[in-house]
Design a protein around this motif. Structure first.
Motif, short mmCIF file in Angstrom:
data_model
loop_
_atom_site.label_atom_id
_atom_site.label_comp_id
_atom_site.label_asym_id
_atom_site.label_seq_id
_atom_site.Cartn_x
_atom_site.Cartn_y
_atom_site.Cartn_z
N GLU A 82 10.45 0.01 7.88
CA GLU A 82 10.37 1.30 8.20
C GLU A 82 9.19 1.44 9.13
N LEU A 83 8.39 1.06 8.92
CA LEU A 83 7.36 1.16 9.96
C LEU A 83 7.35 0.79 11.59
N GLN A 84 8.32 -0.28 11.51
CA GLN A 84 8.70 -0.96 12.71
C GLN A 84 9.75 -0.11 13.43
N ASN A 85 10.56 0.88 12.80
CA ASN A 85 11.54 1.67 13.28
C ASN A 85 11.06 3.31 13.49
N LYS A 111 -1.74 -4.62 10.34
CA LYS A 111 -3.09 -3.76 10.76
C LYS A 111 -4.27 -3.88 9.58
N GLY A 112 -4.19 -5.14 8.82
CA GLY A 112 -5.16 -5.43 7.91
C GLY A 112 -4.78 -5.13 6.39
N LYS A 113 -3.49 -4.35 6.38
CA LYS A 113 -3.05 -3.91 5.09
C LYS A 113 -1.80 -4.63 4.45
N LEU A 114 -1.63 -4.85 3.26
CA LEU A 114 -0.60 -5.39 2.88
C LEU A 114 0.73 -4.70 2.53
N VAL A 115 1.85 -5.07 3.29
CA VAL A 115 3.16 -4.17 3.19
C VAL A 115 4.27 -4.84 2.86
N ILE A 151 0.64 -1.20 0.11
CA ILE A 151 0.00 -0.01 -0.04
C ILE A 151 0.76 1.18 0.09
N PHE A 152 2.27 1.26 0.29
CA PHE A 152 3.09 2.38 0.34
C PHE A 152 3.93 2.50 -0.92
N CYS A 153 4.53 1.36 -1.48
CA CYS A 153 5.43 1.75 -2.42
C CYS A 153 4.83 0.89 -3.67
N ASP A 154 3.68 0.37 -3.70
CA ASP A 154 3.06 -0.21 -4.92
C ASP A 154 4.08 -1.50 -5.49
N THR A 155 4.91 -2.09 -4.64
CA THR A 155 5.76 -3.47 -5.29
C THR A 155 5.02 -4.45 -5.08
N ASP A 156 4.98 -5.50 -5.96
CA ASP A 156 4.40 -6.69 -5.76
C ASP A 156 5.49 -7.79 -5.04
N GLY A 157 5.17 -9.16 -4.97
CA GLY A 157 6.01 -9.93 -4.40
C GLY A 157 5.78 -10.25 -2.85
N GLU A 158 6.72 -10.35 -2.23
CA GLU A 158 6.45 -10.93 -0.80
C GLU A 158 5.79 -10.09 0.04
N LEU A 159 4.57 -9.88 0.50
CA LEU A 159 3.83 -9.22 1.24
C LEU A 159 3.39 -9.60 2.51
N HIS A 160 3.15 -8.71 3.79
CA HIS A 160 2.89 -9.12 4.96
C HIS A 160 1.69 -8.53 5.26
N ALA A 161 0.78 -8.87 6.17
CA ALA A 161 -0.31 -8.10 6.80
C ALA A 161 0.08 -7.38 7.82
#
Length: 80
Positions: A76-79, A65-69, A53-63
């Motif tokens: 970056e979110l964790q830091n 808070k209900g969003k794919l990142v 949802i942030f950089c629009d890349t595909d591939g390995e994604l993790h959920a």
């Protein structure tokens, strides 16, 4: 854009059937999602690919808070 020469008639509910040859060529399977775009007077169908949802890349994604990142954005979110 390349024409396939295929035409289909809409049914009473506005649906069309995508020919199996096109679905096989594009890797679209039963129950897959298709995105619908409008480009001027054209309707464009594209196989849906999940993206970060942030950089629009595909591939390995993790959920998150209900969003794919993606892993990079998740780090970056964790830091922050």
């Amino acid at each position: 854009m390349k024409s396939t020469g295929v035409t289909r008639q809409l049914d009473s509910l506005g649906r069309i059937v995508l020919p199996i040859e096109l679905r096989r060529t594009l890797g679209i399977g039963t129950k897959d999602y298709v995105e619908i775009y409008v480009n001027g007077d054209e309707i464009v169908l594209k196989k849906h690919m999940s993206r970060c949802i942030f950089c629009d890349t595909d591939g390995e994604l993790h959920a998150f808070k209900g969003k794919l990142v993606c892993p990079t954005c998740l780090k970056e979110l964790q830091n922050s």
